[in-house]
Design an enzyme around this catalytic site. Structure first.
Site, PDB file in Angstrom:
ATOM      1  N   HIS A 199       0.841  -1.204   0.000  1.00  0.00           N
ATOM      2  CA  HIS A 199       0.000   0.000   0.000  1.00  0.00           C
ATOM      3  C   HIS A 199       0.872   1.250   0.000  1.00  0.00           C
ATOM      4  CE1 HIS A 199      -3.742  -2.156   0.842  1.00  0.00           C
ATOM      5  NE2 HIS A 199      -4.371  -1.009   0.639  1.00  0.00           N
ATOM      6  N   LYS A 224     -10.600  -7.771   7.131  1.00  0.00           N
ATOM      7  CA  LYS A 224     -11.374  -8.084   8.335  1.00  0.00           C
ATOM      8  C   LYS A 224     -11.416  -6.869   9.239  1.00  0.00           C
ATOM      9  CE  LYS A 224      -7.568 -10.338  10.850  1.00  0.00           C
ATOM     10  NZ  LYS A 224      -7.233  -9.871  12.183  1.00  0.00           N
TER      11      LYS A 224
END
Lengths: 184, 284
Positions: free
Chosen positions: A42, A106
């Site tokens: 990222h 999650k």
């Protein structure tokens, strides 16, 4: 084994027409190509975007999966469950702007990310955390797509079949964790 | 009086390797039992029940295929309880432990998740170094406990240096708040390890050790067992549930370990473990 009668089936690449049909809380079976992308990848992707450089993978209408799998043993991939999404929150708006349509992870997302998901008509899915062995058998193919030097944090291209997910945040900004925001 | 005994570092290396493989592939019996129980008892939330069943299936698949239960095969903590009559031969015991971890993570196809420096973050490629806690106990045996712990849950741990006059209510409030903050992010149903007493660092260590006790066993001190039961109820009342779906499955167990402490303080450390609580032990 888990029954899959009430799941909605979706495929990648993901377009607005399908995204609009998804509602927070829906159970979904996903098939097609997705890309793993976690912390360091990222960081690099957003750095490239900020410098105006070309990305190693095209994000347009794609889904990324916050995951770092274990190495393959006999099957195409080892255990490959989701990692905690909130660590990617600060990077997410830039990726959505670059055309990303879906994220799998999650846990909760920041209110900023939920707003951006709504703005860009995207979707956030949650996968069953800690079920990496089970999920590995939903992966048909696996290859490294970029940042090989990052090892488990590299970008892997996965071809999945009937990957079980729940819609966490839908394109209207509806969030299944709304009842939990009071905790934060 | 037990006799002096020599233990070769090679033996320690082999045992650490075996325990790393076992703990990452075979879910602890007490944890699996607790998961099955909560899955059976979850009757009002069908999606949560389905996901709990998936975790039971996941444990079966991992054991059958001999692959990791979870892709985060963790940072390994090794607890060694070495008898005072034991003599280590053949090298350095910490080196032997690290060699065992390295072997296991290679042979087991486990993820190598350790970076050499917290700032430069270059992966060591071996999942070492691990953390070693060495205690000297009486006797001529050596007990080795291996606990690989993922960081999704490790990141959610907290510590508070409370006043010595703090009430049980205040202590419990901090523990419940820690789980609230974790929310659904760290893979509930959780197992909560709590360390009370000692110093700041020792309370944190106790909270880890607490996770090693089978979750169906309460603390042998009645007043601590009472807190464990009370916290179990309070935390389950948060109704976070598996994947944050609500229901009855927020916590599988709460274990508290205590130590003597200073007149001026009451350290409280909370370690959160995901439902894939992994550890294995052996005695030489």
């Amino acid at each position: 084994m888990v029954s899959d009668k009430i799941f909605k089936r979706i495929e990648t690449p993901l377009f607005n027409k399908e995204i609009c049909k998804l509602k927070a809380g829906d159970e979904v079976l996903l098939s097609g190509v997705i890309y793993t992308l976690r912390d360091q990848a990222h960081f690099r992707m957003v750095e490239l975007i900020n410098k105006g450089k070309t990305l190693p993978i095209c994000l347009r209408n794609q889904i990324i999966y916050y995951a770092g799998p274990t190495p393959a043993k006999k099957h195409v991939i080892g255990s490959c469950g989701p990692t905690t999404s909130s660590r990617m929150d600060s990077f997410t708006p830039a990726l959505l702007k670059a055309g990303l349509k879906g994220m799998i992870g999650k846990g909760t997302r920041s209110s900023e990310v939920v707003r951006m998901i709504k703005r860009y008509s995207a979707v956030y899915f949650i996968a069953p955390g800690g079920a990496g062995a089970y999920l590995s058998f939903k992966v048909r193919k696996c290859s490294i797509a970029a940042f090989k030097d990052l090892g488990p944090e590299a970008i892997y291209e996965l071809e999945v079949k009937d990957f079980p997910l729940i819609v966490g945040v839908d394109a209207r900004g509806k969030n299944i964790y709304e009842r939990m925001t009071k905790f934060k | 009086m037990s006799k002096r005994r020599e233990i070769e570092t090679l033996e320690i290396e082999k045992i650490v390797e075996k325990l790393c493989l076992k703990s990452n592939i075979i879910l602890r019996a007490d944890v699996l039992r607790a998961l099955k129980k909560v899955c059976k008892n979850e009757t009002k939330n069908p999606v949560a029940k389905k996901m709990l069943q998936l975790l039971v299936d996941n444990a079966k698949i991992a054991e059958k295929e001999k692959i990791a239960i979870c892709q985060d095969t963790g940072l390994v903590t090794v607890f060694i309880e070495m008898g005072d009559k034991v003599i280590i031969r053949g090298g350095n015991i910490v080196d032997a432990v690290n060699k065992g971890v390295k072997e296991a993570y290679q042979k087991g196809y486990f993820r190598k998740s350790i970076v050499i420096d917290p700032i430069y973050r270059v992966n060591t490629g071996t999942n070492t170094p691990c953390i070693v806690h060495l205690d000297v106990v009486k006797g001529n045996k050596c007990k080795i406990i291996v606990m690989p712990k993922g960081f999704g849950s490790e990141n959610k741990g907290r510590i508070s240096m409370m006043n010595p006059t703090s009430s049980i209510e205040t202590i419990e409030q901090f523990c419940v708040e820690t789980v609230k903050i974790a929310g659904p992010d760290a893979c509930p149903p959780y197992v909560i390890g709590i360390g009370l007493g000692g110093t700041m660092d020792f309370a944190a260590l106790l909270s880890k050790r607490a996770l090693l006790r089978p979750i169906n066993l309460y603390n042998s001190s009645k007043h601590i067992a009472k807190m464990e039961k009370s916290l179990e109820k309070k935390i389950n009342d948060l109704k976070i549930g598996i994947m944050g779906l609500g229901g009855i499955s927020t916590v599988l167990g709460v274990n508290i370990e205590t130590a003597s402490t200073h007149i001026a303080g009451l350290p409280v450390a909370v370690s959160i473990s995901c439902h894939a609580l992994r550890s294995a032990s052996a005695e030489i």
